[in-house]
Write an enzyme that holds these catalytic residues in place. Structure first.
Site, short mmCIF file in Angstrom:
data_model
loop_
_atom_site.label_atom_id
_atom_site.label_comp_id
_atom_site.label_asym_id
_atom_site.label_seq_id
_atom_site.Cartn_x
_atom_site.Cartn_y
_atom_site.Cartn_z
N GLU A 11 0.86 -1.18 0.00
CA GLU A 11 0.00 0.00 0.00
C GLU A 11 0.89 1.22 0.00
OE1 GLU A 11 -2.98 0.46 3.11
OE2 GLU A 11 -3.69 -1.59 2.80
C1 BGC Z 1 -5.45 0.87 5.30
C2 BGC Z 1 -6.25 1.08 4.04
C3 BGC Z 1 -6.70 2.51 3.92
C4 BGC Z 1 -5.53 3.44 4.08
C5 BGC Z 1 -5.91 4.89 4.00
C6 BGC Z 1 -4.40 1.94 5.49
O1 BGC Z 1 -3.89 1.90 6.76
O2 BGC Z 1 -4.85 -0.40 5.27
O3 BGC Z 1 -7.34 0.23 4.05
O4 BGC Z 1 -7.35 2.75 2.70
O5 BGC Z 1 -4.93 3.21 5.32
O6 BGC Z 1 -6.85 5.22 4.97
#
Ligand code: BGC
Length: 571
Positions: free
Chosen positions: A432
């Site tokens: 992410e």
């Molecule tokens: C989470 C995501 C989220 C992102 C932004 C992360 O910590 O895993 O699900 O979209 O934060 O809020």
């Protein structure tokens, strides 16, 4: 900073690979020299000027690099009680409290449960290589256990997985992204060690059902967030406010649950299915407030251990918690007059069971904090006061729509180097990385383009210049969605979703167009016109032009028409 101090710092952190090199390629020879240097010289990175940090590096990622994009079930699916789905703790929380802006909830969200083809269409158009999504546990097992199996939920995920495979998009599946079945909270959720077997059985079912097509499994998303926000601060469901004990008990169970699921995969499925399995850990980069002050450097290291090392150390190193945690929590517990540390300990057998239970390193990264030492209060007992450090925002960085998430791209490169050194050069997937913009931002999200250009370039420097084994990058997120405690006030999406429209229409933003091009080019190859200019004797003008390349040129900005044209011609 004296040479001795620099040496001490490097030895302590083993940061020999971190360096900020002058990446303006004047010619090939210059580049080679710079890269050789980076293998031996580190401190430039720590001492680099702000100007240096913003220099741009041209180059591409290795062949087969996994370019992905992410979502998670509760954030996008909606259909909160459709076709037999059971409630999750997020359904209960959002429907019964009013702490989220506009009392928002995920009842409908992006309506992905009913709009699967539209999601697939976006993914095809982007030409991503992988799609990271999560399974809603209570859609599959409404009461959390196998006896409540809901075939319609399974069918939905089969359709999604088949749709991805049909278009050569690798499913990267998170088994648990925070939406615990409500029924399991009734037996105390992750505070209970019973969850280890319950989770394992759910994972076992998913491996057996989807594992013929899913080759990349992530057991748990951000266990640190679950433990601290869910059971310490209590601002996220299940809203348990037990800051001194809750996070440690929960983390202990989450680590064991992860390890058990890993072994189930390893023992029963790996040979026939041939996939890999890991856990997605969240990590901010912790930059010492002053690298020449030993105490601040140690505090920053402690910050890395309390957030990332808490989980990564047992899993990737030796089955046990980092010394920094054992020492801090043990010491504070003693002064608090407790008979034993609030940090539980693993038996030797458990350590052996936990150690090595991840095939690759998955890290979620959003921002960097400036860290300095403090002596925190003793009472009340709290994970937060166990740290003995404080965090501040980086001064010289752009703000985002979330106040404590500044854009500090150089932190990603340092984080990747730290992981490489600390955990013995694992294969790293950034699972992410993304930025929030105001919900009003529709297609003109140049701030997000800037973010991706800068962050992906730092990942490129880590790979190309520092030799970090970066295998994949996942942008967060596919589309604007329910952003947990921020509701729909901010969006991380590369696609805008009109939440006022019952059709939840999706429109690509400028960043979708931009990411599509990065994927197509596998990074940032040197543009032809820049190559030409580099063959000419380097003039101040040329150098300036190259150095300025972080600025987003208006000419690159697609008109609304071209954005739509791109949209109507998917792969
Ligand atoms: C989470 C995501 C989220 C992102 C932004 C992360 O910590 O895993 O699900 O979209 O934060 O809020």
């Amino acid at each position: 900073m004296s040479n001795k101090e620099i040496l001490w710092y490097l030895l302590k952190k083993k940061h020999i690979n971190i360096t900020l090199v002058n990446t303006v390629k004047i010619d090939n020879t210059a580049l080679i020299k710079v890269e050789e240097l980076s293998k031996n010289v580190g401190p430039q990175s720590m001492l680099s000027s702000n100007f240096d940090r913003k220099m741009y590096h041209y180059g591409t990622f290795p062949e087969g690099f996994s370019w992905g994009i992410s979502s998670s079930a509760y954030q996008i699916e909606g259909g909160w009680n459709a076709d037999g789905k059971g409630p999750s703790i997020w359904d209960t929380f959002t429907q019964t409290t009013n702490t989220i802006p506009d009392n928002a909830n995920g009842n409908v969200a992006c309506d992905s449960y009913n709009r699967l083809n539209e999601d697939l269409y976006m993914l095809r158009a982007l030409r991503v290589k992988s799609y990271r999504f999560s399974l809603s546990w209570s859609r599959i097992f409404p009461d959390g256990t196998r006896k409540s199996l809901n075939q319609k939920g399974v069918d939905y995920y089969n359709r999604l997985i088949d749709g991805l495979i049909a278009h050569n998009i690798e499913p990267m599946v998170t088994l648990y992204h925070w939406d615990l079945p409500e029924a399991l909270q009734k037996v105390n959720g992750w505070e209970s060690a019973e969850m280890i077997d319950i989770f394992n059985d759910y994972c076992d079912f998913c491996f057996a059902t989807f594992g013929d097509r899913v080759k990349f499994w992530i057991t748990i998303n951000q266990p640190q967030t679950i433990a601290w926000s869910g059971y310490g601060l209590g601002n996220m469901p299940p809203n348990v406010k037990d800051p001194g004990y809750g996070p440690y008990i929960v983390a202990h169970n989450l680590i064991k649950a992860h390890a058990k699921a890993y072994h189930t995969y390893d023992d029963k499925y790996r040979q026939s299915q041939g996939g890999l399995i890991s856990i997605a850990l969240n990590a901010d980069w912790a930059e010492p407030k002053d690298v020449s002050v030993r105490r601040e450097v140690v505090a920053a290291d402690r910050a890395m251990q309390f957030q990332l090392g808490w989980f990564a150390h047992p899993i990737f190193k030796n089955g046990d918690y980092p010394d920094a945690l054992k020492w801090q929590v043990g010491n504070k517990s003693e002064i608090q007059g407790l008979p034993q540390s609030r940090l539980p300990s693993f038996t030797e057998e458990e350590k052996n069971f936990i150690k090595g239970t991840a095939d690759v390193f998955c890290v979620n990264h959003y921002t960097t904090k400036i860290v300095s030492h403090v002596t925190a209060r003793l009472s009340p007992a709290s994970y937060e006061y166990d740290w003995d450090f404080k965090e501040e925002e980086e001064n010289d960085s752009p703000t985002t729509a979330i106040p404590n998430q500044k854009v500090v791209a150089w932190g990603l490169r340092r984080l990747l180097n730290w992981i490489k050194e600390e955990y013995g050069d694992p294969e790293i997937y950034i699972t992410e990385n993304g930025v929030a913009t105001e919900a009003q931002t529709t297609w003109d999200d140049s701030a997000r383009v800037f973010f991706y250009k800068a962050y992906i370039d730092e990942a490129l420097k880590a790979y190309k210049v520092d030799g970090v084994t970066v295998k994949g990058y996942t942008a967060t997120s596919l589309m604007d969605s329910f952003e947990w405690l921020n509701g729909y006030n901010v969006g991380f999406g590369l696609h805008h979703v009109d939440f006022s429209n019952p059709n939840r229409s999706r429109t690509p933003k400028y960043s979708a167009h931009f990411y599509y091009n990065i994927i197509k080019d596998n990074g940032f190859p040197l543009p032809d016109d820049e190559k030409q200019s580099l063959t000419k004797p380097s003039t101040t003008k040329n150098i300036k032009r190259l150095q300025m390349c972080l600025f987003v040129s208006r000419d690159q900005f697609p008109t609304r028409y071209s954005a739509l044209r791109y949209w109507s011609q998917p792969a």
